[in-house]
Scaffold this motif. Structure first.
Motif, PDB file in Angstrom:
ATOM      1  N   TYR A 188       0.817  -1.216   0.000  1.00  0.00           N
ATOM      2  CA  TYR A 188       0.000   0.000   0.000  1.00  0.00           C
ATOM      3  C   TYR A 188       0.856   1.274   0.000  1.00  0.00           C
ATOM      4  CZ  TYR A 188      -3.567  -3.364   1.283  1.00  0.00           C
ATOM      5  OH  TYR A 188      -4.414  -4.436   1.286  1.00  0.00           O
ATOM      6  N   LEU A 189       2.121   1.126   0.379  1.00  0.00           N
ATOM      7  CA  LEU A 189       2.986   2.312   0.436  1.00  0.00           C
ATOM      8  C   LEU A 189       3.629   2.628  -0.917  1.00  0.00           C
ATOM      9  CD1 LEU A 189       4.759   1.906   3.903  1.00  0.00           C
ATOM     10  CD2 LEU A 189       2.833   3.374   3.328  1.00  0.00           C
ATOM     11  N   GLN A 190       3.373   1.790  -1.944  1.00  0.00           N
ATOM     12  CA  GLN A 190       4.029   2.007  -3.253  1.00  0.00           C
ATOM     13  C   GLN A 190       3.875   3.421  -3.805  1.00  0.00           C
ATOM     14  OE1 GLN A 190       3.731  -1.269  -6.332  1.00  0.00           O
ATOM     15  NE2 GLN A 190       2.378  -2.006  -4.743  1.00  0.00           N
ATOM     16  N   PRO A 191       2.640   3.990  -3.830  1.00  0.00           N
ATOM     17  CA  PRO A 191       2.534   5.343  -4.408  1.00  0.00           C
ATOM     18  C   PRO A 191       3.367   6.363  -3.641  1.00  0.00           C
ATOM     19  CG  PRO A 191       0.346   4.373  -4.060  1.00  0.00           C
ATOM     20  CD  PRO A 191       1.329   3.469  -3.406  1.00  0.00           C
ATOM     21  N   LEU A 192       3.443   6.195  -2.298  1.00  0.00           N
ATOM     22  CA  LEU A 192       4.242   7.125  -1.495  1.00  0.00           C
ATOM     23  C   LEU A 192       5.725   6.947  -1.812  1.00  0.00           C
ATOM     24  CD1 LEU A 192       4.627   9.170   0.806  1.00  0.00           C
ATOM     25  CD2 LEU A 192       4.644   7.252   2.400  1.00  0.00           C
ATOM     26  N   ILE A 193       6.171   5.688  -1.893  1.00  0.00           N
ATOM     27  CA  ILE A 193       7.593   5.430  -2.181  1.00  0.00           C
ATOM     28  C   ILE A 193       7.956   6.030  -3.539  1.00  0.00           C
ATOM     29  CG2 ILE A 193       9.333   3.613  -2.541  1.00  0.00           C
ATOM     30  CD1 ILE A 193       8.333   3.877   0.402  1.00  0.00           C
ATOM     31  N   ASP A 194       7.054   5.920  -4.508  1.00  0.00           N
ATOM     32  CA  ASP A 194       7.321   6.505  -5.835  1.00  0.00           C
ATOM     33  C   ASP A 194       7.512   8.013  -5.726  1.00  0.00           C
ATOM     34  OD1 ASP A 194       7.263   4.107  -7.074  1.00  0.00           O
ATOM     35  OD2 ASP A 194       5.208   4.276  -7.836  1.00  0.00           O
ATOM     36  N   GLU A 195       6.663   8.671  -4.929  1.00  0.00           N
ATOM     37  CA  GLU A 195       6.807  10.123  -4.768  1.00  0.00           C
ATOM     38  C   GLU A 195       8.110  10.468  -4.054  1.00  0.00           C
ATOM     39  OE1 GLU A 195       3.266  12.980  -4.558  1.00  0.00           O
ATOM     40  OE2 GLU A 195       2.794  11.435  -3.090  1.00  0.00           O
ATOM     41  N   LEU A 196       8.446   9.679  -3.014  1.00  0.00           N
ATOM     42  CA  LEU A 196       9.673   9.955  -2.261  1.00  0.00           C
ATOM     43  C   LEU A 196      10.906   9.757  -3.140  1.00  0.00           C
ATOM     44  CD1 LEU A 196       8.831   8.314   1.199  1.00  0.00           C
ATOM     45  CD2 LEU A 196       8.746  10.719   0.593  1.00  0.00           C
ATOM     46  N   LYS A 197      10.851   8.718  -3.997  1.00  0.00           N
ATOM     47  CA  LYS A 197      11.984   8.470  -4.905  1.00  0.00           C
ATOM     48  C   LYS A 197      12.157   9.640  -5.864  1.00  0.00           C
ATOM     49  CE  LYS A 197      12.375   3.481  -5.542  1.00  0.00           C
ATOM     50  NZ  LYS A 197      11.812   2.405  -6.377  1.00  0.00           N
ATOM     51  N   LEU A 198      11.030  10.139  -6.361  1.00  0.00           N
ATOM     52  CA  LEU A 198      11.096  11.276  -7.285  1.00  0.00           C
ATOM     53  C   LEU A 198      11.708  12.490  -6.580  1.00  0.00           C
ATOM     54  CD1 LEU A 198      10.241  12.689  -9.978  1.00  0.00           C
ATOM     55  CD2 LEU A 198       8.071  13.216  -8.872  1.00  0.00           C
ATOM     56  N   LEU A 199      11.263  12.728  -5.342  1.00  0.00           N
ATOM     57  CA  LEU A 199      11.774  13.874  -4.584  1.00  0.00           C
ATOM     58  C   LEU A 199      13.274  13.741  -4.320  1.00  0.00           C
ATOM     59  CD1 LEU A 199       8.917  14.271  -1.971  1.00  0.00           C
ATOM     60  CD2 LEU A 199       9.597  16.011  -3.597  1.00  0.00           C
ATOM     61  N   TRP A 200      13.700  12.512  -4.020  1.00  0.00           N
ATOM     62  CA  TRP A 200      15.096  12.296  -3.649  1.00  0.00           C
ATOM     63  C   TRP A 200      16.014  12.298  -4.870  1.00  0.00           C
ATOM     64  CZ3 TRP A 200      18.167  12.840   0.218  1.00  0.00           C
ATOM     65  CH2 TRP A 200      19.406  12.182   0.250  1.00  0.00           C
ATOM     66  N   SER A 201      15.592  11.608  -5.949  1.00  0.00           N
ATOM     67  CA  SER A 201      16.506  11.434  -7.074  1.00  0.00           C
ATOM     68  C   SER A 201      16.493  12.637  -8.018  1.00  0.00           C
ATOM     69  CB  SER A 201      16.191  10.149  -7.829  1.00  0.00           C
ATOM     70  OG  SER A 201      14.847  10.186  -8.233  1.00  0.00           O
ATOM     71  N   GLU A 202      15.327  13.144  -8.325  1.00  0.00           N
ATOM     72  CA  GLU A 202      15.272  14.253  -9.287  1.00  0.00           C
ATOM     73  C   GLU A 202      14.933  15.581  -8.616  1.00  0.00           C
ATOM     74  OE1 GLU A 202      12.714  13.295 -12.610  1.00  0.00           O
ATOM     75  OE2 GLU A 202      13.229  11.183 -12.364  1.00  0.00           O
ATOM     76  N   GLY A 203      14.161  15.528  -7.524  1.00  0.00           N
ATOM     77  CA  GLY A 203      13.684  16.758  -6.895  1.00  0.00           C
ATOM     78  C   GLY A 203      12.495  17.298  -7.655  1.00  0.00           C
ATOM     79  N   VAL A 204      11.780  18.194  -7.030  1.00  0.00           N
ATOM     80  CA  VAL A 204      10.599  18.789  -7.654  1.00  0.00           C
ATOM     81  C   VAL A 204      10.717  20.292  -7.530  1.00  0.00           C
ATOM     82  CG1 VAL A 204       8.098  19.028  -7.457  1.00  0.00           C
ATOM     83  CG2 VAL A 204       9.137  16.795  -7.192  1.00  0.00           C
ATOM     84  N   GLU A 205      10.469  20.968  -8.647  1.00  0.00           N
ATOM     85  CA  GLU A 205      10.579  22.420  -8.638  1.00  0.00           C
ATOM     86  C   GLU A 205       9.341  23.024  -7.972  1.00  0.00           C
ATOM     87  OE1 GLU A 205      10.743  24.548 -12.433  1.00  0.00           O
ATOM     88  OE2 GLU A 205      12.908  24.486 -12.115  1.00  0.00           O
ATOM     89  N   THR A 206       9.571  23.961  -7.090  1.00  0.00           N
ATOM     90  CA  THR A 206       8.418  24.642  -6.504  1.00  0.00           C
ATOM     91  C   THR A 206       8.754  26.116  -6.337  1.00  0.00           C
ATOM     92  OG1 THR A 206       6.765  24.524  -4.766  1.00  0.00           O
ATOM     93  CG2 THR A 206       9.025  24.240  -4.065  1.00  0.00           C
ATOM     94  N   TRP A 207       7.747  26.884  -5.987  1.00  0.00           N
ATOM     95  CA  TRP A 207       7.936  28.328  -5.887  1.00  0.00           C
ATOM     96  C   TRP A 207       7.849  28.730  -4.436  1.00  0.00           C
ATOM     97  CZ3 TRP A 207       4.811  32.699  -4.722  1.00  0.00           C
ATOM     98  CH2 TRP A 207       5.351  33.920  -5.150  1.00  0.00           C
ATOM     99  N   ASP A 208       8.886  29.445  -3.973  1.00  0.00           N
ATOM    100  CA  ASP A 208       8.930  29.848  -2.569  1.00  0.00           C
ATOM    101  C   ASP A 208       8.466  31.302  -2.479  1.00  0.00           C
ATOM    102  OD1 ASP A 208       9.638  30.708  -0.057  1.00  0.00           O
ATOM    103  OD2 ASP A 208      11.493  29.560   0.028  1.00  0.00           O
ATOM    104  N   ILE A 209       7.392  31.526  -1.742  1.00  0.00           N
ATOM    105  CA  ILE A 209       6.813  32.883  -1.664  1.00  0.00           C
ATOM    106  C   ILE A 209       7.777  33.880  -1.027  1.00  0.00           C
ATOM    107  CG2 ILE A 209       5.661  32.520   0.576  1.00  0.00           C
ATOM    108  CD1 ILE A 209       3.299  34.112  -0.692  1.00  0.00           C
ATOM    109  N   LEU A 210       8.714  33.414  -0.217  1.00  0.00           N
ATOM    110  CA  LEU A 210       9.604  34.336   0.500  1.00  0.00           C
ATOM    111  C   LEU A 210      10.749  34.847  -0.359  1.00  0.00           C
ATOM    112  CD1 LEU A 210      10.072  32.880   4.031  1.00  0.00           C
ATOM    113  CD2 LEU A 210       8.670  34.781   3.300  1.00  0.00           C
ATOM    114  N   VAL A 211      11.438  33.928  -1.011  1.00  0.00           N
ATOM    115  CA  VAL A 211      12.610  34.365  -1.765  1.00  0.00           C
ATOM    116  C   VAL A 211      12.385  34.249  -3.259  1.00  0.00           C
ATOM    117  CG1 VAL A 211      14.304  33.960   0.019  1.00  0.00           C
ATOM    118  CG2 VAL A 211      13.655  32.117  -1.489  1.00  0.00           C
ATOM    119  N   THR A 212      11.195  33.769  -3.634  1.00  0.00           N
ATOM    120  CA  THR A 212      10.812  33.671  -5.034  1.00  0.00           C
ATOM    121  C   THR A 212      11.925  33.058  -5.891  1.00  0.00           C
ATOM    122  OG1 THR A 212      11.572  35.868  -5.633  1.00  0.00           O
ATOM    123  CG2 THR A 212       9.342  35.682  -4.792  1.00  0.00           C
ATOM    124  N   LYS A 213      12.480  31.996  -5.368  1.00  0.00           N
ATOM    125  CA  LYS A 213      13.548  31.330  -6.099  1.00  0.00           C
ATOM    126  C   LYS A 213      13.138  29.883  -6.264  1.00  0.00           C
ATOM    127  CE  LYS A 213      18.149  30.579  -5.023  1.00  0.00           C
ATOM    128  NZ  LYS A 213      19.203  30.747  -4.053  1.00  0.00           N
TER     129      LYS A 213
END
Ligand SMILES: [Zn+2]
Length: 354
Positions: free
Chosen positions: A318-343
């Motif tokens: 049941y944890l497979q979808p979570l592990i897939d997301e964690l792997k993506l975050l760890w190996s490639e990372g995910v781009e996001t927008w930070d409201i404070l430093v806008t970087k």
């Protein structure tokens, strides 16, 4: 809530500040219990909408902004702006807060969708036609889902061997035990025998950086170093320090996300009733200060595994979808927008606790 004083909702003895004075006035006043309850619910509801969707007053005022949000953040802010403006001049409610309240009423009281639709129809007849409230329960649900707080339903094998997920999404029976995926319902439709609900983690992490109420705190663990003898946060622990030494590149960016995972099972019905177990899986970002990372707005429900018995070792399935997301975050990372430093930055993970 055994062991708690009745009415002890603001934890003043634990450092929480009584900020909602209007609510407290209600409690000490002459108002009836139900008024108190409704007012409190309403106040909590607007807090919840603020917390969940991250109001961004600084962004609107143009402070701290050096760079425009990316397209994804822009769409989110536009949708949020559209549905969070007051229903009419002086109204405490917005289309979004009404939608969230309707969803909460339905689930708290176990009301059917048909009954909700009838109530919404009556509300629409009673108010000015220009007041924008959701047309139906379906529309209210769609409005909340559109803002990224959706859940995914994934069919699973009744015996817990596999999920009908990714390359197995079209299978009709379990590839390990051959148990069928569907049963035929009374209307002749195919119904999945068992399904789990999964609440994606990445959109929730992105919201932490899109909101003024949480973005500054995501660097707390680095900016508020405690003396060596003080332990008040996972970042004071040796495991955290060892991880920082092992992955210095990761540790160099304090906004990289460090997560804790927790799963425990309980029986929602009394002993003697039909055996039924429920295993919620929670994720919490440990970047936040102790008084935040252990509070409900920042403990994300990730999935709920329900069934007649404890999933035991099959919890991995049941944890497979979570592990897939964690792997993506760890190996490639995910781009996001930070409201404070806008970087733009990468969000990564680190499993501190299991
Ligand atoms: Zn199976």
């Amino acid at each position: 809530m055994n062991g708690f004083k009745p009415g002890y909702t603001v934890w003043t003895s634990h450092g929480e500040v009584e900020s909602d004075t209007m609510f407290n006035n209600f409690v000490v006043g002459e108002s009836s219990r139900s008024t108190e309850h409704n007012y409190f619910q309403g106040s909590r509801m607007s807090d919840m909408v603020d917390d969940a969707f991250g109001m961004h007053s600084d962004f609107e005022q143009g402070e701290n902004v050096e760079e425009a949000p990316n397209e994804e953040a822009n769409i989110f802010y536009e949708q949020l702006r559209d549905c969070s403006s007051p229903l009419f001049n002086g109204s405490q409610h917005s289309k979004l807060s009404v939608a969230v309240r309707l969803l909460s009423i339905k689930s708290d009281n176990n009301i059917s969708q048909g009954a909700m639709d009838s109530m919404i129809e009556l509300m629409k007849e009673l108010v000015d036609p220009n007041v924008e409230i959701p047309d139906s329960y379906y529309k209210a649900n769609a409005l909340v889902s559109k803002l990224g707080l959706s859940s995914i339903r994934i069919d699973c094998c009744e015996k817990g061997c596999m999920l009908y997920y990714k390359e197995d999404v079209n299978l009709e029976s379990c590839k390990f035990c051959s148990h069928p995926r569907y049963k035929i319902g009374s209307t002749g439709k195919k119904l999945a025998i068992k399904a789990m609900h999964y609440l994606p983690l990445i959109p929730r992490l992105k919201r932490l950086y899109a909101s003024n109420s949480s973005a500054p705190h995501m660097r707390w663990h680095c900016e508020n170093r405690r003396p060596p003898s003080v332990t008040c946060h996972p970042s004071d622990g040796e495991a955290w320090k060892h991880f920082d030494r092992t992955y210095p590149d990761f540790a160099a960016e304090p906004r990289n996300v460090r997560l804790g995972l927790c799963a425990d099972g309980f029986t929602p019905f009394s002993v003697g009733a039909t055996p039924y177990s429920c295993w919620p899986v929670f994720i919490t970002p440990y970047n936040l200060p102790p008084e935040m990372c252990m509070t409900s707005p920042y403990i994300f429900l990730n999935c709920v595994i329900s069934g007649s018995s404890n999933p035991k070792s099959k919890i991995d399935v049941y944890l497979q979808p979570l592990i897939d997301e964690l792997k993506l975050l760890w190996s490639e990372g995910v781009e996001t927008w930070d409201i404070l430093v806008t970087k733009f930055q990468h969000a990564c993970y680190f499993n501190v606790d299991y």
